[in-house]
Scaffold this motif. Structure first.
Motif, PDB file in Angstrom:
ATOM      1  N   PHE B 249       0.803  -1.232   0.000  1.00  0.00           N
ATOM      2  CA  PHE B 249       0.000   0.000   0.000  1.00  0.00           C
ATOM      3  C   PHE B 249       0.837   1.284   0.000  1.00  0.00           C
ATOM      4  CE2 PHE B 249      -2.918  -3.223   1.678  1.00  0.00           C
ATOM      5  CZ  PHE B 249      -4.048  -2.971   0.914  1.00  0.00           C
ATOM      6  N   ASN B 252       0.126   4.695  -1.913  1.00  0.00           N
ATOM      7  CA  ASN B 252      -0.822   5.712  -1.457  1.00  0.00           C
ATOM      8  C   ASN B 252      -0.143   6.947  -0.874  1.00  0.00           C
ATOM      9  OD1 ASN B 252      -3.378   4.522  -2.103  1.00  0.00           O
ATOM     10  ND2 ASN B 252      -2.843   2.942  -0.620  1.00  0.00           N
ATOM     11  N   ALA B 257      -0.196   9.963  -6.916  1.00  0.00           N
ATOM     12  CA  ALA B 257      -1.484   9.283  -6.712  1.00  0.00           C
ATOM     13  C   ALA B 257      -2.487  10.250  -6.086  1.00  0.00           C
ATOM     14  CB  ALA B 257      -1.299   8.052  -5.839  1.00  0.00           C
ATOM     15  N   SER B 263      -5.474   8.293  -4.399  1.00  0.00           N
ATOM     16  CA  SER B 263      -5.029   7.904  -3.058  1.00  0.00           C
ATOM     17  C   SER B 263      -5.960   8.566  -2.058  1.00  0.00           C
ATOM     18  CB  SER B 263      -3.600   8.380  -2.792  1.00  0.00           C
ATOM     19  OG  SER B 263      -3.347   8.319  -1.396  1.00  0.00           O
ATOM     20  N   GLN B 266      -5.059  11.836   0.079  1.00  0.00           N
ATOM     21  CA  GLN B 266      -5.076  13.175  -0.515  1.00  0.00           C
ATOM     22  C   GLN B 266      -5.640  14.222   0.459  1.00  0.00           C
ATOM     23  OE1 GLN B 266      -7.699  13.183  -3.813  1.00  0.00           O
ATOM     24  NE2 GLN B 266      -7.167  15.225  -4.513  1.00  0.00           N
ATOM     25  N   THR B 378      -5.798  -1.510  -3.939  1.00  0.00           N
ATOM     26  CA  THR B 378      -4.831  -0.587  -3.348  1.00  0.00           C
ATOM     27  C   THR B 378      -5.410   0.817  -3.202  1.00  0.00           C
ATOM     28  OG1 THR B 378      -3.866  -0.264  -5.521  1.00  0.00           O
ATOM     29  CG2 THR B 378      -2.725  -1.783  -4.059  1.00  0.00           C
ATOM     30  N   ILE B 379      -6.441   1.132  -3.953  1.00  0.00           N
ATOM     31  CA  ILE B 379      -7.033   2.466  -3.830  1.00  0.00           C
ATOM     32  C   ILE B 379      -7.968   2.520  -2.621  1.00  0.00           C
ATOM     33  CG2 ILE B 379      -8.367   4.278  -4.952  1.00  0.00           C
ATOM     34  CD1 ILE B 379      -7.564   3.041  -7.642  1.00  0.00           C
ATOM     35  N   GLY B 381      -8.255   0.319  -0.343  1.00  0.00           N
ATOM     36  CA  GLY B 381      -7.617  -0.272   0.829  1.00  0.00           C
ATOM     37  C   GLY B 381      -8.215  -1.609   1.229  1.00  0.00           C
ATOM     38  N   TYR B 411      -6.827   1.229   5.618  1.00  0.00           N
ATOM     39  CA  TYR B 411      -6.960   2.443   6.423  1.00  0.00           C
ATOM     40  C   TYR B 411      -7.562   2.139   7.801  1.00  0.00           C
ATOM     41  CZ  TYR B 411      -5.695   4.713   2.112  1.00  0.00           C
ATOM     42  OH  TYR B 411      -5.007   5.093   0.988  1.00  0.00           O
TER      43      TYR B 411
END
Lengths: 464, 450
Positions: B249, B252, B257, B263, B266, B378-379, B381, B411
């Motif tokens: 991960f 991110n 990203a 990500s 952000q 991966t975006i 999570g 997350y």
């Protein structure tokens, strides 16, 4: 490029000590690619590589050396070093070189490498623009195109002298749907060895919309449940289950050293009687095809499983020596920096008799996986895992709400025996397979199938 | 292979030709690598690999657009190909974000050599001797070990030299030795596999006894496992699994990203994104790191920094392009055309593995996560991963578990970390090492046999 006289000097150096066999692999590759993000071209590139790999064998001992220094004297020196490092064996003879034969599995009218980058961009931008205006929740679209040409020549100490040209292209569209902090993707990534006409004929608008729909459904989906349950796997890329759960364990890389869970199983029942499967490298124009393998053997349309009975393994030269059988023309490698090993090509479960609608209708409870992600396998224990990209609950014979975040795990041998329905809607899908000889293009495929019980790893007990 | 002087001449030649193709700013690099690898199988050196490779990468800016091209051919024709194809690429690009060719005025010459005597010491015969001995030692570990399916020792050496139109001259080299073994054990009809690795740049520092101790545990302690009921568990994520999980991960933390909206970190700098006990730090020149990274691929000096400090998200990773977009300085994370991270560490806590098990009381000790290339988003999570591990009962690590998955969200996991251990190990990840201990994660979904 090396001329025949220099190739034979390298061969003599390779065979100067105790090698009983040597082959020389000469390769030239070129690629061209563009990448868009949200309709803007952010990447454009090109590459060109060449190199030579020299393999020496003494029984089942192997020395492999490679270099991109194409100077004959340097390669002769490298071949001598290789000869010095090889242990065991009896010195073999070098046979006279046969006349060079050429093959190509490509089915091309318009060479993808000749198409202007601006045309690639126009095609991708059309899809990208459509996706971005499709729904306000579609927030990002990544699109890319890659064309590559690979020419190789294999010469060996038995006189073999073959050359093959492979031109492939692949594009991908990935759409991202956003809802609060949640982001989910939809993806299409077709590949082929057909010409640029493949792109011109591709129903890009419909496929882009489908891709957006997947992302939108998944971003609104709840989590998949956990536990063992019946699973219906959609056609096409669903075939990754067979690729992972069975295919890798049939490669001589594993079978030849008896580490595969399918070692010594030829002629035995390893799958449900309704399952037949093939590895066919000879489908013209297909993404995973080749006519000449990377050790110069002719590729084959290999029956792997017939009505549940194991019929053939995928065998390369080294595997053939270990298993005392002939190679099946399945030796592949990413490029000259890898020695070839037994690999899959276009691998699929053959079509059955069931209407896919009936398979769903006859399933009281379970998960329907319409899009699979990738996965991996331990070829020794047969334990595999793969991800579900788009899934739905099945209740009382009907496809119900979408679910996300599921992984399917199990043991290959058990899953194959548990396939209880096989549909009549066979479809193939392009992918990349990574293994000890690098990443190679492969096709996976199957009709819709049902597995009576697979462990689904989800987490139903949380809020989406 | 060409020598370094010839390579320098080739780079200078390319720089002198670039303006003809319309480039305003440009950079060219030469890299070369040499490798050697042996594999042992059934008492023989079954395979030996040796390679020499070199190549050129060009990057040029024309009409405000930056493109690159690569080849491994090294003559004037190859340079023309590089310039021509990069020029054509520039013609189709319409990137709104400006990219740069750079030279730090205070550091126009960046030279860092980390070559050791690895190649002179690590000969074919020394590797062969070690490999053959090690195979015997593995068989002697336990009668259940039936095969050593894979055992390889390799040595790699690489160098990169770069010059650009802004006056940069950068050179770095390093070498790397690695060893990997995998064995198959059989007992009561069950088959299990396990493997272990070692890396460094001095094979004499390979501690065979320590390696074999871990190896035995990883291969022979998996028998007799069973699944567990599906539900929520407190788990210890073992140090190896921590590395594979958190490195998956890492993307991110890339500002690219974030700027592209892919990500979820952000705009969250300064926010508590993890438990207070969790800190993640990049130290490019970390003392204990095998390969130190004083400057990045863009010629920017690297910097030591916390990504997460006591749970707070401190800083994203920037290269020249993403930093410019936000009007700040690059953090020295421009790697191979994108953004990457060098030597990274999860800051250790006080407890060893047994201490973590006591802390948990009952739960699971997850040692291995499989399918990380597929079973994660991966975006968002989200992840659902096939895993291996052991039960923890009465504060002790007991019998193995099998056929289970763990599922949750990256997350959420960051906030569920309740203890960080001190049993640090490291793994080499391509542009640096990742150092991490085992950690406790509370309340994670496990799918088992019900």
């Amino acid at each position: 490029m090396l001329n025949d006289a220099n190739i034979m000097r390298i061969m003599e150096a390779a065979m100067s000590r105790n090698a009983d066999f040597a082959d020389i692999f000469i390769e030239k590759r070129s690629t061209s690619s563009v990448g868009l993000l949200n309709g803007k071209v952010i990447k454009a590139g090109a590459g060109c590589d060449s190199g030579v790999g020299i393999r020496l064998m003494a029984g089942t001992n192997v020395v492999y050396v490679y270099s991109n220094d194409n100077d004959a004297e340097s390669l002769i020196k490298l071949a001598k070093e290789a000869a010095d490092a090889l242990k065991g064996g009896d010195k073999g003879m070098i046979k006279e070189l046969q006349e060079k034969s050429f093959s190509t599995p490509c089915d091309i009218k318009i060479d993808p490498m000749s198409v202007k980058k601006s045309d690639n961009v126009d095609f991708l931008r059309r899809s990208s623009d459509l996706a971005l205006s499709y729904d306000p929740m579609i927030t990002q679209v990544a699109a890319s195109y890659t064309a590559s040409k690979r020419m190789f020549r294999v010469v060996n100490s038995e006189g073999l002298n073959k050359e093959e040209e492979q031109t492939r292209m692949r594009f991908s569209i990935e759409t991202i749907a956003t809802k609060g902090n949640e982001k989910q993707t939809g993806r299409i990534a077709p590949g082929s060895m057909r010409g640029y006409e493949f792109i011109n004929e591709y129903p890009i608008d419909d496929k882009t919309r489908e891709c957006c729909d997947t992302a939108l459904r998944m971003v609104n989906a709840g989590y998949a449940p956990s536990g063992k349950m019946p699973v219906v796997l959609g056609n096409g890329f669903g075939g990754v289950i067979f690729h992972e759960a069975c295919g890798h364990s049939l490669e001589s890389t594993a079978v030849g050293i008896k580490s595969s869970c399918f070692t010594d199983m030829l002629g035995k029942q390893i799958a449900s009687p309704i399952v037949s499967a093939y590895d066919n490298a000879r489908i013209k124009g297909e993404w995973g095809s080749y006519y000449t393998d990377d050790e110069g053997n002719e590729s084959s349309d290999l029956l792997l499983i017939e009505n549940g009975i194991l019929k053939n393994y995928l065998v390369d030269k080294l595997g053939g020596r270990r298993m005392n059988c002939n190679p099946t023309g399945c030796a592949r490698r990413q490029d000259y920096t890898y020695a070839p090993t037994s690999r899959m090509s276009n691998t699929y479960i053959a079509k059955g008799n069931d209407d896919p609608k009936d398979i769903i209708a006859d399933t009281e409870y379970g998960i329907y996986c319409s899009q699979m992600g990738g996965g991996s396998v331990d070829t020794t224990t047969g334990e595999f895992n793969f991800a579900v990209n788009e899934g739905y609950m099945i209740r009382n014979g009907k496809i119900e709400e979408p679910v996300r975040g599921a992984t399917l795990i199990g043991k290959g041998a058990e899953i194959l025996m548990n396939i209880d329905r096989v549909g009549n809607d066979l479809e193939l899908a392009a992918g990349m397979c990574g293994s000890i000889s690098g990443g190679v293009p492969v096709t996976v495929g199957q009709p819709t199938i049902r597995v009576s019980s697979i462990l689904v790893g989800g987490r139903e007990d949380e809020e989406a | 292979m060409i020598d370094i002087r010839t390579a320098e001449e080739l780079l200078k030649k390319a720089l002198s030709m670039a303006p003809e193709y319309g480039f305003d700013e440009y950079e060219i690099s030469y890299s070369s690598g040499t490798s050697m690898e042996i594999s042992v199988f059934e008492g023989e050196i079954q395979s030996y690999e040796r390679s020499d490779e070199q190549g050129l990468v060009f990057k040029g800016k024309k009409n405000g657009q930056m493109a690159s091209s690569a080849t491994n051919e090294l003559d004037e024709d190859a340079i023309r190909y590089l310039l021509q194809s990069a020029s054509e690429s520039c013609n189709v690009l319409d990137d709104e974000d400006e990219d740069f060719i750079y030279c730090d005025p205070d550091n126009p010459r960046l030279i860092y050599s980390q070559i050791t005597d690895a190649f002179s010491k690590n000969t074919y015969s020394s590797f062969a001797k070690l490999g053959l001995e090690l195979e015997k030692d593995i068989f002697a570990l336990d009668p259940s070990i039936k095969a050593v399916d894979y055992l390889s020792i390799s040595c790699d050496r690489g160098l990169e030299m770069k010059m650009n139109s802004k006056g940069l001259y950068a050179y770095k080299d390093s070498d790397f030795v690695s060893l990997f073994a995998e064995a198959r054990a059989e007992k009561d009809g069950q088959v299990k596999t396990g493997g272990h690795y070692w890396y460094g740049n001095d094979i004499d520092k390979f501690d065979k006894e320590a390696f074999l101790k871990v190896f035995k545990h990883k291969v022979t302690d998996k028998f007799g496992g069973s699944s567990v009921p599906s539900g929520k568990y407190r788990i210890i994520l073992g140090n190896e699994a921590v590395i594979s999980f958190f490195s998956t991960f890492m993307g991110n933390f890339s500002s690219y990203a974030m700027q592209k909206g892919i990500s979820l970190l952000q705009g969250r700098e300064g926010e508590m994104i993890a438990s207070e006990c969790f800190s993640l730090k990049e130290t490019p020149m970390l003392d204990k790191a095998l390969i130190k990274v004083p400057f990045d691929s863009e010629g920017v000096m690297t910097t030591e920094k916390y990504l997460i400090e006591n749970g707070k998200f401190i800083k994203a990773l920037y290269n020249l392009k993403t930093a410019n977009k936000e009007g700040i300085k690059s953090t020295g994370n421009g790697m191979k055309g994108g953004i990457g991270i060098t030597n990274t560490e999860i800051i250790p806590g006080d407890l060893d593995l047994n201490g973590l098990a006591e802390e948990i009381g009952s739960g699971l000790y997850i040692t291995e996560l499989n399918g990380l290339h597929a079973g994660v988003n991966t975006i968002s999570g989200d992840f659902s991963l096939f895993c291996e591990g052991y039960k923890i009962e009465d504060g002790k690590i007991t019998g193995p578990v099998e056929q289970i998955t763990v599922s949750d969200n990256y997350y959420s996991v960051l906030k569920k970390i309740s203890k960080v251990g001190n049993d640090i190990i490291s793994e080499y990840m391509g542009s640096g090492e990742f150092f991490a201990p085992s950690i406790i994660i509370d309340d994670i979904s496990v799918a088992g046999d019900k």
